[in-house]
Motif scaffolding. Structure first.
Motif, PDB file in Angstrom:
ATOM      1  N   GLY A   1      -3.283  14.931  -9.243  1.00  0.00           N
ATOM      2  CA  GLY A   1      -2.692  13.857  -9.431  1.00  0.00           C
ATOM      3  C   GLY A   1      -2.296  12.542  -8.730  1.00  0.00           C
ATOM      4  N   GLU A   2      -2.575  12.897  -7.232  1.00  0.00           N
ATOM      5  CA  GLU A   2      -2.396  11.674  -6.654  1.00  0.00           C
ATOM      6  C   GLU A   2      -2.431  10.470  -6.166  1.00  0.00           C
ATOM      7  N   PHE A   3      -2.538   9.371  -6.727  1.00  0.00           N
ATOM      8  CA  PHE A   3      -3.070   8.558  -6.408  1.00  0.00           C
ATOM      9  C   PHE A   3      -2.171   7.438  -5.019  1.00  0.00           C
ATOM     10  N   LEU A   4      -3.117   6.651  -4.204  1.00  0.00           N
ATOM     11  CA  LEU A   4      -2.468   5.464  -3.825  1.00  0.00           C
ATOM     12  C   LEU A   4      -2.789   4.353  -4.431  1.00  0.00           C
ATOM     13  N   ASP A   5      -1.824   3.581  -4.570  1.00  0.00           N
ATOM     14  CA  ASP A   5      -1.735   2.010  -5.143  1.00  0.00           C
ATOM     15  C   ASP A   5      -2.331   0.819  -4.183  1.00  0.00           C
ATOM     16  N   ILE A   6      -3.173  -0.166  -4.272  1.00  0.00           N
ATOM     17  CA  ILE A   6      -2.677  -1.233  -3.188  1.00  0.00           C
ATOM     18  C   ILE A   6      -2.660  -2.411  -4.794  1.00  0.00           C
ATOM     19  N   HIS A   7      -1.520  -2.925  -3.413  1.00  0.00           N
ATOM     20  CA  HIS A   7      -1.421  -4.253  -4.648  1.00  0.00           C
ATOM     21  C   HIS A   7      -1.556  -5.326  -4.033  1.00  0.00           C
ATOM     22  N   VAL A   8      -2.256  -5.836  -4.413  1.00  0.00           N
ATOM     23  CA  VAL A   8      -3.138  -7.535  -3.611  1.00  0.00           C
ATOM     24  C   VAL A   8      -3.816  -8.029  -5.276  1.00  0.00           C
ATOM     25  N   ASP A   9      -2.823  -9.623  -4.087  1.00  0.00           N
ATOM     26  CA  ASP A   9      -2.753 -10.394  -4.997  1.00  0.00           C
ATOM     27  C   ASP A   9      -2.442 -10.524  -6.941  1.00  0.00           C
TER      28      ASP A   9
ATOM     29  N   LEU B   1      -4.475  -1.811  -7.821  1.00  0.00           N
ATOM     30  CA  LEU B   1      -5.947  -0.703  -7.189  1.00  0.00           C
ATOM     31  C   LEU B   1      -5.032   0.632  -7.189  1.00  0.00           C
ATOM     32  N   ALA B   2      -6.068   1.272  -7.824  1.00  0.00           N
ATOM     33  CA  ALA B   2      -5.801   2.579  -7.973  1.00  0.00           C
ATOM     34  C   ALA B   2      -6.568   3.908  -7.874  1.00  0.00           C
ATOM     35  N   LEU B   3      -6.066   4.200  -6.752  1.00  0.00           N
ATOM     36  CA  LEU B   3      -7.132   5.242  -6.049  1.00  0.00           C
ATOM     37  C   LEU B   3      -6.974   6.776  -5.713  1.00  0.00           C
ATOM     38  N   PRO B   4      -7.595   7.737  -6.669  1.00  0.00           N
ATOM     39  CA  PRO B   4      -7.168   8.767  -6.449  1.00  0.00           C
ATOM     40  C   PRO B   4      -7.344   9.579  -4.576  1.00  0.00           C
ATOM     41  N   VAL B   5      -6.301  10.699  -4.299  1.00  0.00           N
ATOM     42  CA  VAL B   5      -6.009  10.958  -3.144  1.00  0.00           C
ATOM     43  C   VAL B   5      -6.149  12.684  -3.687  1.00  0.00           C
ATOM     44  N   GLY B   6      -7.369  13.258  -2.975  1.00  0.00           N
ATOM     45  CA  GLY B   6      -7.328  14.426  -3.074  1.00  0.00           C
ATOM     46  C   GLY B   6      -7.399  15.290  -2.095  1.00  0.00           C
ATOM     47  N   GLY B   7      -7.564  16.553  -2.136  1.00  0.00           N
ATOM     48  CA  GLY B   7      -7.706  17.693  -0.529  1.00  0.00           C
ATOM     49  C   GLY B   7      -6.573  19.027  -0.894  1.00  0.00           C
ATOM     50  N   LYS B   8      -6.528  19.752  -0.766  1.00  0.00           N
ATOM     51  CA  LYS B   8      -5.936  21.450  -1.254  1.00  0.00           C
ATOM     52  C   LYS B   8      -5.718  21.595   0.549  1.00  0.00           C
ATOM     53  N   VAL B   9      -4.120  21.796   0.472  1.00  0.00           N
ATOM     54  CA  VAL B   9      -3.878  23.202   1.986  1.00  0.00           C
ATOM     55  C   VAL B   9      -3.926  24.676   1.667  1.00  0.00           C
ATOM     56  N   VAL B  10      -5.327  25.229   2.092  1.00  0.00           N
ATOM     57  CA  VAL B  10      -5.378  26.486   1.446  1.00  0.00           C
ATOM     58  C   VAL B  10      -4.782  27.335   2.421  1.00  0.00           C
TER      59      VAL B  10
ATOM     60  N   ILE C   1       0.544  -1.007  -0.017  1.00  0.00           N
ATOM     61  CA  ILE C   1       0.467   0.098  -0.118  1.00  0.00           C
ATOM     62  C   ILE C   1       1.215   1.348  -0.271  1.00  0.00           C
ATOM     63  N   GLY C   2       0.245   2.313  -1.254  1.00  0.00           N
ATOM     64  CA  GLY C   2       1.707   3.282  -1.481  1.00  0.00           C
ATOM     65  C   GLY C   2       1.308   4.338  -2.168  1.00  0.00           C
ATOM     66  N   LEU C   3       1.954   5.459  -1.368  1.00  0.00           N
ATOM     67  CA  LEU C   3       1.700   6.725  -2.450  1.00  0.00           C
ATOM     68  C   LEU C   3       2.462   6.781  -4.401  1.00  0.00           C
ATOM     69  N   ARG C   4       2.389   6.407  -5.253  1.00  0.00           N
ATOM     70  CA  ARG C   4       2.311   6.798  -6.439  1.00  0.00           C
ATOM     71  C   ARG C   4       3.774   8.432  -6.591  1.00  0.00           C
ATOM     72  N   ASP C   5       2.856   9.432  -6.117  1.00  0.00           N
ATOM     73  CA  ASP C   5       3.875  10.740  -5.944  1.00  0.00           C
ATOM     74  C   ASP C   5       3.747  11.290  -5.700  1.00  0.00           C
ATOM     75  N   PRO C   6       4.467  11.004  -4.221  1.00  0.00           N
ATOM     76  CA  PRO C   6       4.122  11.245  -2.649  1.00  0.00           C
ATOM     77  C   PRO C   6       4.596  13.105  -2.612  1.00  0.00           C
TER      78      PRO C   6
END
Length: 946
Positions: free
Chosen positions: A669-677, A681-690, A627-632
């Motif tokens: 543009g960030e994704f959480l990649d989960i390699h299972v079997d 899985l590639a799930l988008p991570v969103g949000g902003k610090v403003v 379970i890891g971030l694709r582009d931290p």
């Protein structure tokens, strides 16, 4: 008209009391025994609006309101009511000048679950004190079967208004259904004494009422135009196309009665406009003035000439001032003058026994002289016109000279000229007008974009004073659709690679940067996608549409192109590419959306827990390799940074996404990649610090001077120049002004970064002398802005409004949205104005572009107007300040100009980006985008199969 059963929400009393034992003072409190439309639903907010008017000849201070007690306690049902001024929530005190009124609002807090009628009586403390103290009773009804719309006040009483004065009151509409567009109409005002103010004009106003007990208001003005008292009705009608989930029925009607007793002061009229006199040079010539009754009958008692030299006379008595034994109308007067080399001007005024009067200009020219152009009228306000629509008006072009007027051509050279056209006498086909004759031309306002499109029509000819300028006012209305998320164009929404059977969603945000509501929808979706809602009505607040991908069947490619459409005149349609891969795995991931939303700098660290579960129903173990971030991204971390675990049926593994709030961050543009079997899985991570930041322009609103009876208004912009979305409260105005927001604006307002909203400020009534107040405006930056506002109503001289223009900040070599200055002759005698000079204090003088240009001279007849359009186009970075000098018969007048060029730090999204507008030109509207910037981002590696 269809009515609904309703509730009483009224205040009723007229109080007369002895003040200090020597005089009488009166407070008139509006009353109405007819029910309003729609009772207050249980457990919802209710609103009761009433007005208190000082009907005495001396000022009265309203100090406070205190609820009367029953058996030492406030009656049941009255404990939850608060009472304050409608224009200044939380305040009760107000000093009322003679004939001045103040609107108050009693707010019923939610929580009353028992249907019934509740009567709450308040003692009013005044200074001077009255004995007995005046009281007001507010009544409301709670119902288990509420109506849809409640209109407050149920009676709007303007008392007696005398021309040219006016008064404005606010009507408040509460919606107990869902958000919907609505039409407000003033019905039964045969004398045209009533009109909407703010973004609306005339007898019709389109607006949007928010849902769930929200309310919206609009101003109504009573200004006498006839002697017919207005006993009118305000009707509020919901319209089709209310948007998803609306419970408001089509043609559901709410209403309120309006009373406006008027005294125009005159039934008498002069037909000729102008009164033309032509004779050989140095000879005495004459012209006729036909005096008639506007309606019914009228008599002529007095006539006089003002503003002319001694050669002007009324032949009927041989003098400049004549008194007659009440002569019945129609009748005729003969006016004479001795011609000179230059045209001469004066004004004829006729008076009836009751004091009513009318006036018209006199123009005296030599028949042997050159050509002389006169345009009637000297200005015109076209009001609001939808983009794509038209409004027409006919102007008279008259040759008052003694030689042919040739090469007469109408053009529109200003920055808004493309929205205007003339039917004849154009540069391509100029006209010739013989001496003493006229031609007529139709000028059409056909806006192709929304916003203030006012301009100056230029008329060139062989008149030695050519060119002449005529002020044209007009506002285009229309919606502009803007897709604010995802970024684009092109617009691309990647929902990633998701497990079987689980729904994952992302949002599409659509905004409206125009000044009229739009209905938007996203179409073209087929399984595995669904869209909710199917459509929505959008005004000032952006709306979100949820795109969901879900399937029980694995699929490598689900690319689709959806279409975003609306009834906006600009920005529609748009294409949206959506992507989603459904992996062949039964593991479940929670939550089904990894979006931090907006998080403000300096707030606590944000955390989202990611849980991967092998369902208990699974028949085999699941191996989670990582379970890891694709582009931290800066500030985003996954704890632990990596996971390698085998999950038996029913087991789970977790990790935590942590977002630091130390600095601004964008996770797009960030994704959480989960390699299972065997699946990734590639799930988008969103949000902003403003970072929130805002400012207002101008810091002080100086509306200058206005003739008594002329309505002017000013615009204050609240600019979001930070990176955070702001929550903005409604603007509040004290003193003798009213503050209004663009129609359809709902509060609290979500204001996107790099955009602005506007507040229109207008006087609540007109009377000779200065008035002032303070506009307060709160946002959650947090800021509590206080903007001083001032205006001086004058009965003579040349009025000039506004006294200052602030253009904010624009990009180098970009033109700010034009702003307008209005000059008006308040006198009966003609007056001359000259646009003399621009004296720069900071920055190059060439940054300021005027229309008409420097050196332009014009004679303003009685109550004529001339507009000046100012455009700010800075050639270099820096601060710019200058003083525009206009010379009148009373001496020089100065308008302060201010602007900056430090690079565009926000989209010019105000309705005008303007500090003021003249009579009838509404200074309001939803924020508008004057520039769109296409942002092209480098496409990241695809997260799902294509």
């Amino acid at each position: 008209m269809r009515r609904r059963p309703g509730h009483r929400a009224v205040a009723a009393l007229v109080v007369s009391a002895v003040v200090a034992g020597t005089a009488y003072a009166q407070l008139a409190i509006t009353s109405n025994n007819a029910p309003t439309n729609g009772p207050i639903p249980v457990n919802q907010v209710g609103r009761i609006v009433f007005s208190i008017r000082n009907t005495s000849a001396s000022p009265i201070d309203i100090v406070s309101f205190t609820q009367q007690m029953l058996l030492a306690a406030i009656p049941t049902g009255c404990q939850g009511i608060t009472l304050s001024r409608l224009d200044m929530p939380g305040m009760q005190a107000k000093t009322l000048a003679p004939n001045e009124q103040q609107q108050y609002i009693a707010t019923v807090s939610p929580g009353f679950a028992t249907p019934g009628t509740y009567n709450c009586t308040w003692d009013i403390a005044t200074n001077p004190a009255m004995a007995p103290a005046p009281t007001v009773t507010t009544s409301y009804q709670v119902s288990a079967t509420p109506g849809v719309i409640d209109v407050q006040p149920p009676v709007m009483d303007f008392g007696s208004q005398t021309s040219p004065a006016f008064e404005i009151q606010q009507v408040l509409v509460t919606n107990y259904g869902s958000g919907a567009p609505a039409m407000m109409q003033i019905v039964g005002d045969a004398g045209s004494n009533l009109s909407f103010t703010g973004a609306c004009s005339g007898h019709t106003c389109f607006t949007t009422i928010g849902g769930a007990g929200s309310s919206g208001g609009v101003g109504i003005k009573c200004q006498p135009n006839s002697t017919m008292a207005a006993m009118a009705q305000l009707e509020v009608t919901t319209m089709p196309g209310s948007g998803s989930g609306s419970t408001m029925p089509v043609n559901g009607i709410g209403s309120a009665a309006i009373s406006c007793d008027t005294f125009v002061g005159s039934q008498i009229r002069i037909v000729e406009n102008p009164i033309a006199i032509t004779a050989p040079l140095g000879q005495v010539g004459s012209g006729s003035a036909t005096v008639v009754a506007m309606m019914g009958s009228a008599s002529l008692q007095n006539a006089f000439i003002s503003g002319g030299d001694a050669t002007f006379k009324i032949s009927n008595c041989g003098a400049q001032n004549c008194t007659f034994p009440a002569i019945p109308t129609p009748t005729s007067l003969t006016v004479e003058c001795q011609t000179a080399a230059a045209p001469k001007n004066a004004t004829l005024t006729v008076v009836e026994p009751g004091g009513g009067s009318d006036f018209k200009p006199i123009v005296c020219t030599s028949s042997g002289g050159g050509p002389m152009l006169l345009v009637v009228p000297g200005s015109h306000d076209y009001g609001t016109v939808p983009v794509g629509g038209t409004s027409v008006f006919m102007f008279e072009l008259r040759n008052m000279g003694g030689a042919p007027l040739t090469g007469v051509a109408l053009s529109f050279p200003g920055p808004q000229g493309s929205h205007w056209n003339a039917s004849s006498c154009t540069p391509a086909a100029p006209c010739t007008i013989a001496p003493g004759t006229s031609t007529f031309t139709t000028v059409t306002f056909a806006p192709t974009a929304h916003g203030d499109r006012s301009t100056n029509m230029q008329i060139t000819s062989n008149d030695p004073a050519s060119p002449a300028f005529v002020s044209l006012m007009g506002v285009g209305t229309g919606g502009v659709m803007v897709v604010t998320a995802p970024s684009g164009p092109p617009y691309d929404l990647d929902l990633g690679t998701i497990p079987l059977g689980q729904a994952f969603s992302r949002t599409v945000t659509i905004a409206n940067s125009g000044n009229a509501g739009i209905t938007a929808q996203i179409t073209g979706a087929s399984p595995p996608y669904t869209i909710t809602p199917s459509s929505d009505f959008i005004t000032s607040t952006p709306k979100s549409f949820t795109v969901t991908c879900q399937s029980n069947t694995a699929s490598a490619n689900n690319d689709q192109t959806l279409t975003i459409t609306s009834d906006a005149y600009m920005g529609s349609p748009q294409s949206l590419d959506v992507h989603c891969t459904v992996a062949d795995t039964l593991v479940q991931v929670m939550p089904n959306s990894f979006d931090f939303g907006e998080v403000r700098v300096g707030s606590p660290t944000q955390r989202l827990t990611v849980t991967v579960t092998n369902p208990a129903s699974a028949t085999a173990a699941a191996h989670v390799f990582s379970i890891g971030l694709r582009d931290p991204r800066n500030g985003l971390a996954l704890v632990p940074a990596s996971t390698d675990v085998t999950l038996q049926p029913g087991d789970s593994a977790s990790a935590t996404l942590e977002l630091s709030t130390a600095t601004d961050t964008d996770l797009t543009g960030e994704f959480l990649d989960i390699h299972v079997d065997g699946a990734m899985l590639a799930l988008p991570v969103g949000g902003k610090v403003v970072t929130p930041h805002s400012r207002v322009v101008p810091a002080e609103l100086d509306l200058g001077t206005a003739c008594v009876g002329t309505q002017v208004s000013g615009t204050v912009m609240l600019i979001n120049d930070g990176t955070a979305t702001l929550e903005v409260d409604p603007p509040q105005m004290d003193g003798s002004f009213l503050a209004s927001s663009p129609p359809g604006t709902t509060f609290p307002l979500s204001l996107s970064p790099m955009s602005s909203t506007s507040a229109s400020v207008a006087p609540a009534m007109s009377a000779t002398g200065p008035i002032d107040g303070t506009l307060t405006w709160h946002d959650d930056t947090p800021n509590d802005f206080e903007i001083p506002v001032k205006l001086d109503f004058v009965s003579s001289g040349t009025a000039l409004s506004p006294a200052a223009l602030d253009f904010g900040t624009v990009a180098v070599d970009a033109a700010a949205f034009p702003q307008h200055i209005t000059l008006e002759n308040c006198d009966l005698a003609p007056t001359k104005i000259t646009i003399k000079a621009i004296n720069t204090k900071k920055g190059a003088v060439g940054a300021w572009v005027l229309e008409p240009r420097l050196g332009y001279e014009k004679t303003l007849q009685a109550h004529d107007k001339q507009g000046i359009t100012v455009t700010f186009r800075p050639p270099a970075r820096g601060q710019y300040e200058a003083n525009l000098e206009v010379v009148t018969d009373a001496g020089p007048r100065t308008i302060h100009l201010n602007g900056a060029a430090t690079g565009r730090d926000f989209d010019n999204t105000s309705f005008y980006a303007c500090a003021c507008s003249g009579s009838g030109a509404p200074s309001r509207g939803w924020p508008i985008a004057l520039a769109f910037v296409a942002i092209f981002r480098r496409r990241r590696a695809p997260s799902s199969a294509r």
